[in-house]
Design a protein around this motif. Structure first.
Motif, PDB file in Angstrom:
ATOM      1  N   ILE A 196       0.841  -1.208   0.000  1.00  0.00           N
ATOM      2  CA  ILE A 196       0.000   0.000   0.000  1.00  0.00           C
ATOM      3  C   ILE A 196       0.869   1.248   0.000  1.00  0.00           C
ATOM      4  O   ILE A 196       0.626   2.195  -0.757  1.00  0.00           O
ATOM      5  CB  ILE A 196      -0.968  -0.016   1.203  1.00  0.00           C
ATOM      6  CG1 ILE A 196      -2.014  -1.121   1.016  1.00  0.00           C
ATOM      7  CG2 ILE A 196      -1.636   1.350   1.387  1.00  0.00           C
ATOM      8  CD1 ILE A 196      -2.841  -1.412   2.245  1.00  0.00           C
ATOM      9  N   ILE A 197       1.908   1.253   0.812  1.00  0.00           N
ATOM     10  CA  ILE A 197       2.805   2.411   0.878  1.00  0.00           C
ATOM     11  C   ILE A 197       3.518   2.610  -0.464  1.00  0.00           C
ATOM     12  O   ILE A 197       3.643   3.738  -0.949  1.00  0.00           O
ATOM     13  CB  ILE A 197       3.797   2.273   2.043  1.00  0.00           C
ATOM     14  CG1 ILE A 197       3.038   2.406   3.370  1.00  0.00           C
ATOM     15  CG2 ILE A 197       4.918   3.305   1.954  1.00  0.00           C
ATOM     16  CD1 ILE A 197       3.845   2.099   4.601  1.00  0.00           C
ATOM     17  N   LEU A 198       3.968   1.519  -1.067  1.00  0.00           N
ATOM     18  CA  LEU A 198       4.625   1.623  -2.379  1.00  0.00           C
ATOM     19  C   LEU A 198       3.688   2.217  -3.422  1.00  0.00           C
ATOM     20  O   LEU A 198       4.104   3.045  -4.233  1.00  0.00           O
ATOM     21  CB  LEU A 198       5.125   0.253  -2.842  1.00  0.00           C
ATOM     22  CG  LEU A 198       6.379  -0.267  -2.152  1.00  0.00           C
ATOM     23  CD1 LEU A 198       6.673  -1.703  -2.595  1.00  0.00           C
ATOM     24  CD2 LEU A 198       7.569   0.627  -2.447  1.00  0.00           C
ATOM     25  N   GLU A 199       2.432   1.804  -3.407  1.00  0.00           N
ATOM     26  CA  GLU A 199       1.460   2.347  -4.365  1.00  0.00           C
ATOM     27  C   GLU A 199       1.263   3.846  -4.153  1.00  0.00           C
ATOM     28  O   GLU A 199       1.186   4.612  -5.105  1.00  0.00           O
ATOM     29  CB  GLU A 199       0.123   1.612  -4.265  1.00  0.00           C
ATOM     30  CG  GLU A 199       0.142   0.228  -4.866  1.00  0.00           C
ATOM     31  CD  GLU A 199       0.538   0.223  -6.344  1.00  0.00           C
ATOM     32  OE1 GLU A 199      -0.015   1.019  -7.124  1.00  0.00           O
ATOM     33  OE2 GLU A 199       1.394  -0.600  -6.708  1.00  0.00           O
ATOM     34  N   LEU A 200       1.179   4.275  -2.898  1.00  0.00           N
ATOM     35  CA  LEU A 200       1.018   5.702  -2.615  1.00  0.00           C
ATOM     36  C   LEU A 200       2.245   6.499  -3.070  1.00  0.00           C
ATOM     37  O   LEU A 200       2.118   7.598  -3.603  1.00  0.00           O
ATOM     38  CB  LEU A 200       0.756   5.936  -1.127  1.00  0.00           C
ATOM     39  CG  LEU A 200      -0.625   5.528  -0.627  1.00  0.00           C
ATOM     40  CD1 LEU A 200      -0.687   5.588   0.888  1.00  0.00           C
ATOM     41  CD2 LEU A 200      -1.700   6.414  -1.242  1.00  0.00           C
ATOM     42  N   LYS A 201       3.428   5.935  -2.885  1.00  0.00           N
ATOM     43  CA  LYS A 201       4.658   6.627  -3.270  1.00  0.00           C
ATOM     44  C   LYS A 201       4.803   6.760  -4.780  1.00  0.00           C
ATOM     45  O   LYS A 201       5.549   7.608  -5.260  1.00  0.00           O
ATOM     46  CB  LYS A 201       5.876   5.908  -2.682  1.00  0.00           C
ATOM     47  CG  LYS A 201       6.006   6.123  -1.191  1.00  0.00           C
ATOM     48  CD  LYS A 201       7.256   5.443  -0.650  1.00  0.00           C
ATOM     49  CE  LYS A 201       7.446   5.767   0.826  1.00  0.00           C
ATOM     50  NZ  LYS A 201       8.680   5.169   1.360  1.00  0.00           N
ATOM     51  N   LYS A 202       4.075   5.939  -5.533  1.00  0.00           N
ATOM     52  CA  LYS A 202       4.135   6.019  -6.998  1.00  0.00           C
ATOM     53  C   LYS A 202       3.374   7.228  -7.534  1.00  0.00           C
ATOM     54  O   LYS A 202       3.560   7.611  -8.680  1.00  0.00           O
ATOM     55  CB  LYS A 202       3.540   4.747  -7.616  1.00  0.00           C
ATOM     56  CG  LYS A 202       4.395   3.517  -7.425  1.00  0.00           C
ATOM     57  CD  LYS A 202       3.713   2.308  -8.042  1.00  0.00           C
ATOM     58  CE  LYS A 202       4.484   1.032  -7.789  1.00  0.00           C
ATOM     59  NZ  LYS A 202       3.764  -0.142  -8.330  1.00  0.00           N
ATOM     60  N   ILE A 203       2.523   7.833  -6.713  1.00  0.00           N
ATOM     61  CA  ILE A 203       1.717   8.969  -7.165  1.00  0.00           C
ATOM     62  C   ILE A 203       2.577  10.224  -7.099  1.00  0.00           C
ATOM     63  O   ILE A 203       2.947  10.684  -6.017  1.00  0.00           O
ATOM     64  CB  ILE A 203       0.445   9.127  -6.301  1.00  0.00           C
ATOM     65  CG1 ILE A 203      -0.396   7.848  -6.369  1.00  0.00           C
ATOM     66  CG2 ILE A 203      -0.355  10.342  -6.748  1.00  0.00           C
ATOM     67  CD1 ILE A 203      -1.540   7.815  -5.387  1.00  0.00           C
ATOM     68  N   GLU A 204       2.902  10.750  -8.252  1.00  0.00           N
ATOM     69  CA  GLU A 204       3.793  11.899  -8.346  1.00  0.00           C
ATOM     70  C   GLU A 204       3.179  13.129  -7.687  1.00  0.00           C
ATOM     71  O   GLU A 204       2.009  13.455  -7.900  1.00  0.00           O
ATOM     72  CB  GLU A 204       4.099  12.208  -9.816  1.00  0.00           C
ATOM     73  CG  GLU A 204       5.222  13.205  -9.990  1.00  0.00           C
ATOM     74  CD  GLU A 204       5.626  13.346 -11.447  1.00  0.00           C
ATOM     75  OE1 GLU A 204       5.978  14.466 -11.836  1.00  0.00           O
ATOM     76  OE2 GLU A 204       5.580  12.340 -12.175  1.00  0.00           O
ATOM     77  N   GLY A 205       3.966  13.793  -6.854  1.00  0.00           N
ATOM     78  CA  GLY A 205       3.541  15.028  -6.218  1.00  0.00           C
ATOM     79  C   GLY A 205       2.695  14.843  -4.959  1.00  0.00           C
ATOM     80  O   GLY A 205       2.326  15.818  -4.320  1.00  0.00           O
ATOM     81  N   LEU A 206       2.396  13.605  -4.600  1.00  0.00           N
ATOM     82  CA  LEU A 206       1.587  13.345  -3.406  1.00  0.00           C
ATOM     83  C   LEU A 206       2.425  13.601  -2.155  1.00  0.00           C
ATOM     84  O   LEU A 206       3.536  13.085  -2.025  1.00  0.00           O
ATOM     85  CB  LEU A 206       1.088  11.899  -3.416  1.00  0.00           C
ATOM     86  CG  LEU A 206       0.107  11.502  -2.324  1.00  0.00           C
ATOM     87  CD1 LEU A 206      -1.241  12.184  -2.550  1.00  0.00           C
ATOM     88  CD2 LEU A 206      -0.078   9.988  -2.308  1.00  0.00           C
ATOM     89  N   THR A 207       1.908  14.422  -1.250  1.00  0.00           N
ATOM     90  CA  THR A 207       2.630  14.690  -0.008  1.00  0.00           C
ATOM     91  C   THR A 207       2.267  13.637   1.039  1.00  0.00           C
ATOM     92  O   THR A 207       1.276  12.917   0.897  1.00  0.00           O
ATOM     93  CB  THR A 207       2.278  16.080   0.553  1.00  0.00           C
ATOM     94  OG1 THR A 207       0.899  16.067   0.955  1.00  0.00           O
ATOM     95  CG2 THR A 207       2.527  17.176  -0.468  1.00  0.00           C
ATOM     96  N   ALA A 267      -1.256  11.685   1.543  1.00  0.00           N
ATOM     97  CA  ALA A 267      -1.307  10.222   1.627  1.00  0.00           C
ATOM     98  C   ALA A 267      -2.009   9.800   2.918  1.00  0.00           C
ATOM     99  O   ALA A 267      -2.832   8.879   2.913  1.00  0.00           O
ATOM    100  CB  ALA A 267       0.110   9.641   1.559  1.00  0.00           C
ATOM    101  N   TYR A 268      -1.692  10.483   4.003  1.00  0.00           N
ATOM    102  CA  TYR A 268      -2.340  10.183   5.281  1.00  0.00           C
ATOM    103  C   TYR A 268      -3.841  10.442   5.172  1.00  0.00           C
ATOM    104  O   TYR A 268      -4.651   9.637   5.648  1.00  0.00           O
ATOM    105  CB  TYR A 268      -1.721  11.030   6.394  1.00  0.00           C
ATOM    106  CG  TYR A 268      -2.290  10.730   7.750  1.00  0.00           C
ATOM    107  CD1 TYR A 268      -1.896   9.588   8.448  1.00  0.00           C
ATOM    108  CD2 TYR A 268      -3.235  11.565   8.333  1.00  0.00           C
ATOM    109  CE1 TYR A 268      -2.421   9.296   9.697  1.00  0.00           C
ATOM    110  CE2 TYR A 268      -3.766  11.274   9.576  1.00  0.00           C
ATOM    111  CZ  TYR A 268      -3.364  10.143  10.258  1.00  0.00           C
ATOM    112  OH  TYR A 268      -3.889   9.855  11.473  1.00  0.00           O
ATOM    113  N   LYS A 323      -9.974   4.246   5.484  1.00  0.00           N
ATOM    114  CA  LYS A 323     -10.376   3.678   6.774  1.00  0.00           C
ATOM    115  C   LYS A 323     -11.852   3.956   7.045  1.00  0.00           C
ATOM    116  O   LYS A 323     -12.604   3.060   7.438  1.00  0.00           O
ATOM    117  CB  LYS A 323      -9.516   4.263   7.892  1.00  0.00           C
ATOM    118  CG  LYS A 323      -9.891   3.797   9.275  1.00  0.00           C
ATOM    119  CD  LYS A 323      -9.020   4.484  10.324  1.00  0.00           C
ATOM    120  CE  LYS A 323      -9.415   4.107  11.715  1.00  0.00           C
ATOM    121  NZ  LYS A 323     -10.478   4.927  12.271  1.00  0.00           N
ATOM    122  N   GLN A 324     -12.269   5.193   6.801  1.00  0.00           N
ATOM    123  CA  GLN A 324     -13.673   5.552   7.031  1.00  0.00           C
ATOM    124  C   GLN A 324     -14.602   4.767   6.105  1.00  0.00           C
ATOM    125  O   GLN A 324     -15.655   4.295   6.526  1.00  0.00           O
ATOM    126  CB  GLN A 324     -13.873   7.054   6.832  1.00  0.00           C
ATOM    127  CG  GLN A 324     -13.256   7.883   7.933  1.00  0.00           C
ATOM    128  CD  GLN A 324     -13.311   9.369   7.637  1.00  0.00           C
ATOM    129  OE1 GLN A 324     -13.705   9.789   6.562  1.00  0.00           O
ATOM    130  NE2 GLN A 324     -12.904  10.180   8.605  1.00  0.00           N
TER     131      GLN A 324
END
Length: 82
Positions: free
Chosen positions: A47-58, A62-63, A70-71
């Motif tokens: 999941i973390i790797l997928e989020l890191k692939k999104i360019e420009g995402l802080t 991500a949090y 979660k919600q």
């Protein structure tokens, strides 16, 4: 391997996740040091790797995404089981 089997957690993987979460949610005062990546279940790493692939995402964005997921899962859990 069929896609359905690929996405299914083995009993060992499930136990690793449960153990990790039990440790993760202990009061901070009982913990010494930071969790090492080697202790993380594979699903968390993915999941973390997928989020890191999104360019420009802080990290804050991500949090926020993880909070929204979660919600949504909490809401859906009222109606169906995974």
């Amino acid at each position: 391997m069929p896609l359905q089997e690929k996405n299914k957690l083995s009993e060992t993987e499930r136990q690793i996740i449960i153990k990790y979460l039990n440790e993760e949610f202990k009061p901070k005062s009982l913990k010494h040091g930071v969790k090492q990546e080697k202790d993380e279940p594979e699903i968390i790493k993915n999941i973390i790797l997928e989020l890191k692939k999104i360019e420009g995402l802080t990290y804050a964005e991500a949090y926020g995404i993880l909070q929204a997921v979660k919600q949504k899962l909490e809401y859906e859990s009222n109606f169906v089981s995974l």
